[in-house]
Design an enzyme around this catalytic site. Sequence first.
Site, PDB file in Angstrom:
ATOM      1  N   ASP A  15       0.862  -1.181   0.000  1.00 29.84           N
ATOM      2  CA  ASP A  15       0.000   0.000   0.000  1.00 29.84           C
ATOM      3  C   ASP A  15       0.896   1.227   0.000  1.00 29.84           C
ATOM      4  O   ASP A  15       2.094   1.138   0.258  1.00 29.84           O
ATOM      5  CB  ASP A  15      -0.898  -0.016   1.251  1.00 29.84           C
ATOM      6  CG  ASP A  15      -1.779   1.225   1.340  1.00 29.84           C
ATOM      7  OD1 ASP A  15      -2.460   1.528   0.348  1.00 29.84           O
ATOM      8  OD2 ASP A  15      -1.766   1.905   2.382  1.00 29.84           O
ATOM      9  N   SER A  16       0.277   2.381  -0.216  1.00 25.13           N
ATOM     10  CA  SER A  16       1.024   3.636  -0.154  1.00 25.13           C
ATOM     11  C   SER A  16       1.470   3.961   1.274  1.00 25.13           C
ATOM     12  O   SER A  16       2.304   4.836   1.472  1.00 25.13           O
ATOM     13  CB  SER A  16       0.151   4.769  -0.699  1.00 25.13           C
ATOM     14  OG  SER A  16      -1.074   4.800   0.007  1.00 25.13           O
ATOM     15  N   CYS A  78      -3.791  -1.065  -1.983  1.00 25.14           N
ATOM     16  CA  CYS A  78      -4.104   0.345  -2.243  1.00 25.14           C
ATOM     17  C   CYS A  78      -5.095   0.452  -3.407  1.00 25.14           C
ATOM     18  O   CYS A  78      -4.839  -0.065  -4.494  1.00 25.14           O
ATOM     19  CB  CYS A  78      -2.802   1.057  -2.589  1.00 25.14           C
ATOM     20  SG  CYS A  78      -2.984   2.797  -2.965  1.00 25.14           S
ATOM     21  N   GLU A 157      -5.680   9.273   9.580  1.00 22.52           N
ATOM     22  CA  GLU A 157      -4.287   9.149  10.038  1.00 22.52           C
ATOM     23  C   GLU A 157      -4.003  10.022  11.251  1.00 22.52           C
ATOM     24  O   GLU A 157      -3.130   9.718  12.055  1.00 22.52           O
ATOM     25  CB  GLU A 157      -3.321   9.466   8.891  1.00 22.52           C
ATOM     26  CG  GLU A 157      -3.425   8.400   7.828  1.00 22.52           C
ATOM     27  CD  GLU A 157      -2.221   8.292   6.915  1.00 22.52           C
ATOM     28  OE1 GLU A 157      -1.210   8.976   7.169  1.00 22.52           O
ATOM     29  OE2 GLU A 157      -2.304   7.526   5.950  1.00 22.52           O
ATOM     30  N   CYS A 189     -11.222   3.122  -0.867  1.00 21.06           N
ATOM     31  CA  CYS A 189      -9.944   3.638  -0.378  1.00 21.06           C
ATOM     32  C   CYS A 189      -9.618   2.884   0.911  1.00 21.06           C
ATOM     33  O   CYS A 189     -10.520   2.612   1.715  1.00 21.06           O
ATOM     34  CB  CYS A 189     -10.058   5.135  -0.100  1.00 21.06           C
ATOM     35  SG  CYS A 189      -8.592   5.838   0.676  1.00 21.06           S
ATOM     36  N   HIS A 191      -8.420   3.611   3.680  1.00 16.64           N
ATOM     37  CA  HIS A 191      -8.695   4.208   4.988  1.00 16.64           C
ATOM     38  C   HIS A 191     -10.171   4.237   5.360  1.00 16.64           C
ATOM     39  O   HIS A 191     -10.516   4.350   6.523  1.00 16.64           O
ATOM     40  CB  HIS A 191      -8.181   5.648   5.032  1.00 16.64           C
ATOM     41  CG  HIS A 191      -6.691   5.772   5.002  1.00 16.64           C
ATOM     42  ND1 HIS A 191      -5.924   5.271   3.982  1.00 16.64           N
ATOM     43  CD2 HIS A 191      -5.835   6.352   5.877  1.00 16.64           C
ATOM     44  CE1 HIS A 191      -4.652   5.541   4.223  1.00 16.64           C
ATOM     45  NE2 HIS A 191      -4.569   6.189   5.365  1.00 16.64           N
TER      46      HIS A 191
HETATM   47  N1  DGL Z   1      -4.037   3.819  -0.031  1.00 16.25           N
HETATM   48  C1  DGL Z   1      -4.720   4.856  -0.771  1.00 16.25           C
HETATM   49  C2  DGL Z   1      -5.948   4.263  -1.460  1.00 16.25           C
HETATM   50  O1  DGL Z   1      -6.476   3.244  -1.061  1.00 16.25           O
HETATM   51  C3  DGL Z   1      -5.093   6.024   0.112  1.00 16.25           C
HETATM   52  C4  DGL Z   1      -3.907   6.850   0.594  1.00 16.25           C
HETATM   53  C5  DGL Z   1      -3.159   7.509  -0.539  1.00 16.25           C
HETATM   54  O2  DGL Z   1      -3.676   8.451  -1.170  1.00 16.25           O
HETATM   55  O3  DGL Z   1      -2.042   7.085  -0.792  1.00 16.25           O
HETATM   56  O4  DGL Z   1      -6.413   4.797  -2.422  1.00 16.25           O
END
Ligand code: DGL
Length: 275
Positions: A15-16, A78, A157, A189, A191
């Site tokens: 993930d990011s 992600c 976050e 997403c 989060h």
């Molecule tokens: N992990 C990203 C997503 O699911 C969210 C956070 C980001 O923008 O990197 O789209």
Amino acid sequence: MSMEGKKTAPIGVFDSGVGGLTVVREIIRHLPNENIVYFGDTARVPYGSKSQNTIIHFAEQIIRFLKTKEVKAIVIACNTASALALDAVRGEFDVPIIGVVVPGARAAVEETKNLHVGIVGTDATVQSGMYTKVIQSMNPRVQVAEKACPLFVPLVEEGFKEHPVTQEIIEYYLESIKQSDIDTMILGCTHYPLLRSKIKAYMGDRIHIVNPAYETAMDLKALLEEHDMANDGTDEPHSIYRFYVSDAAEKFRRFANTVMPFDVPTTNVVNIEEY
Ligand code: DGL
């Protein structure tokens, strides 16, 4: 796609940043015998505001890193990277790679009764239109409304779930989609599942919420079973979970401990630019 290697080989998840832990959580819940290597790109988060070429480049580097850990399959946790990079990277590597968009889209198509689905996600995910494309390839009659909610990520976050400002922002972003005809909404997403109860309370009982993290764990399970690669747990008494990040390991660990069902002991920093 061949799935050679040992059943005990780990699943690579990336993930990011921290958000992909919502996917890890579901994998642990539903595939408790699988070992996991997680990579969170905390040095380069967020992906949601970046271009497709950049995200493809990041995904390639991370997959090269995960391959050094002998993973038997990779999950792009992600949504942004799944939407923008999965199609590009899938053919490049000799390891099965799944993302979260197809499982989430499929669940929504199966769930909707009135054929109206809503998607919430980052700017990049929404601009890519990938959820809409995948949904309409499964059922062209489904109408889709997509809405970017970029402030949800920092709110989660920063631990603002219970803060009144989060309620206001939920209402601000979701008002139009609530007033539309949708009966199903995808939390597109990583989060957003952490805001699920608030989003659900605002959207009301009429709207079914799809969590792609759960659907992806189910798809992973099916993939492993289909290739006879599921770890039955007989070789090891406990599954092993390893966490890697590209920066800020301690911050990652603190957040991880609020999401995961156990204490994350150590997190290793990797120079991802080397891959
Ligand atoms: N992990 C990203 C997503 O699911 C969210 C956070 C980001 O923008 O990197 O789209």
